[in-house]
Enzyme design. Sequence first.
Site, PDB file in Angstrom:
ATOM      1  N   CYS A 172      29.271  17.609 -16.515  1.00 43.24           N
ATOM      2  CA  CYS A 172      28.342  17.835 -15.402  1.00 43.24           C
ATOM      3  C   CYS A 172      26.983  17.213 -15.738  1.00 43.24           C
ATOM      4  O   CYS A 172      26.070  17.890 -16.216  1.00 43.24           O
ATOM      5  CB  CYS A 172      28.209  19.333 -15.126  1.00 43.24           C
ATOM      6  N   THR A 431      31.182  37.615   9.948  1.00 47.00           N
ATOM      7  CA  THR A 431      31.587  36.504  10.818  1.00 47.00           C
ATOM      8  C   THR A 431      32.703  35.715  10.144  1.00 47.00           C
ATOM      9  O   THR A 431      32.817  35.702   8.916  1.00 47.00           O
ATOM     10  CB  THR A 431      30.421  35.540  11.078  1.00 47.00           C
ATOM     11  N   THR A 440      35.518  41.137   6.658  1.00 48.47           N
ATOM     12  CA  THR A 440      36.071  40.069   5.811  1.00 48.47           C
ATOM     13  C   THR A 440      36.403  40.562   4.399  1.00 48.47           C
ATOM     14  O   THR A 440      36.725  39.761   3.525  1.00 48.47           O
ATOM     15  CB  THR A 440      35.072  38.899   5.697  1.00 48.47           C
TER      16      THR A 440
END
Length: 534
Positions: A172, A431, A440
């Site tokens: 990285c 949502t 969720t």
Amino acid sequence: MEEGEVRWDGLCSRDAAARAAALDAVGVAVLRRGQSCAPAARDGLCPVLARLLMLSRRCPFPDVREKSQAILGRVQELGIRIPRPLGHGPSRFIPEKEMIQVGNEDPMMHTLFADSFATLGRLDNVTLVMVFHPQYLESFLKTQHYLLQMDGPLPLHYRHYIGIMAAARHQCSYLVNLHVNDFLHVGGDPKWLNGLENAPQKLQNLGELNKMLAHRPWLITKEHIEQLLKTEENSWSLAELIHAVVLLTHYHSLASFTFGCGISPEIDCEGGHTFRPPSVSNYCICDITNGYHAAEEIHASPTGSIPSTESVCEVEALMEKMKQLQECRDEEEASQEEMATRFEREKRESMFVCSSEDEESAPTRDVSRHFEDTSYGYKDFSRHGMHVPTFRVQDYSWEDHGYSLVNRLYPDVGQLLDEKFHIAYNLTYNTMAMHKDVDTSMLRRAIWNYIHCMFGIRYDDYDYGEINQLLDRSFKVYIKTVVCTPEKTTRRMYDGFWRQFAHSEKVHVNLLLVEARMQAELLYALRAITRYMT
């Protein structure tokens, strides 16, 4: 002129007068150099001009943005070429227009940005992507600040060097570049950056633990811990080792976030700017060959396009499955034997989830000198008949065991990590794509437990049959790649799962991946330390 000749510290002040004085000093130094040198000698200005470009775009204080831009304008008037940004904002995967622009943030976000800038001296791209979820970002920044800058067992330059070692395991270069700069800033020895063999033996001894934590944490034993704690003059204390383990796991998982969200190079780092003038079409050929073409034009944004019937059906089907699973839960409960069988099946199947071999990973600068044994990577559990026992959370958990061990040896850090785990796990806006008022929790738990399942970690009270119902193949490929081999993550994988969901929801998924991975690594390391202590 090297960057060290210019004092940037005053720009982080919350006092406007102190910032103005610091910028005046920077402007005088830059313009004096620009006026007095032959054109060939002006190259030394490049890193300073790149830093000014970053400040003109990314500083949360408007006075600094405007004045940095003005200094660049005056340098240009001297006939000196100034840099311009490459790429399209903080993420290669998320169109810039869908992200919060610095200068347009609300008061709460401005406070977060100002805090981040004051502590780090920059507003980095990770922060600008994480700010989709301000509550999590606040906890993340507080934890990272404590690990890197507050009182603790390890000296400051060791902390940044361990960050470099951890990020380098996944190649990285984004995180390696940031921490190379920070390491030098706090007085680290530049020779250490030529390779791990140039660092003190004590840090070299950490290489083996770094390697196993990043790729195969299930192999860590109390003997590995004993080797680090008992090597005479190069030995680690328990408190130092806990600090190092938390840093290693933090940066392994942050590398996952960096690749999973397609984080772009910082404006003032390599790959983030160019001194070449733009071509007629606004892109010069060097940008195109380096992959900095108009990504938005090539890949339609999943959220920017008109919903296709197929992807809308995908959301509806997922919601229907969640509803059915809830009804099944209410009606009957599987036996313990059946639950154990389902876990073993899911663990076994997770081994065969892999991306296609022809995917190209994001280009990275060679960072292998920061770690040893470059061939050592992620391996599935049961390769070559090697069986790794299941890690039962009922026997060793973060809540009952890991948390108190960390807090005892490195005060307050257990608390900070615990808050961060809970925020990531419980975060919800109720949502799903275009639907509101959705519970969720079932989906979030499936994602978290699937990641732990890949690490062999089992929750006795969870029905692993739910994972196959809720996570489709493209999503599993994305999760496994980001968690186990993040450097192989591609734009196609990111676009390929949950096509109708907002980018903020995909970033939310990445927060779950980061924290579940970090906790999995920590559980194996802390269990080994506990076994050593008993």
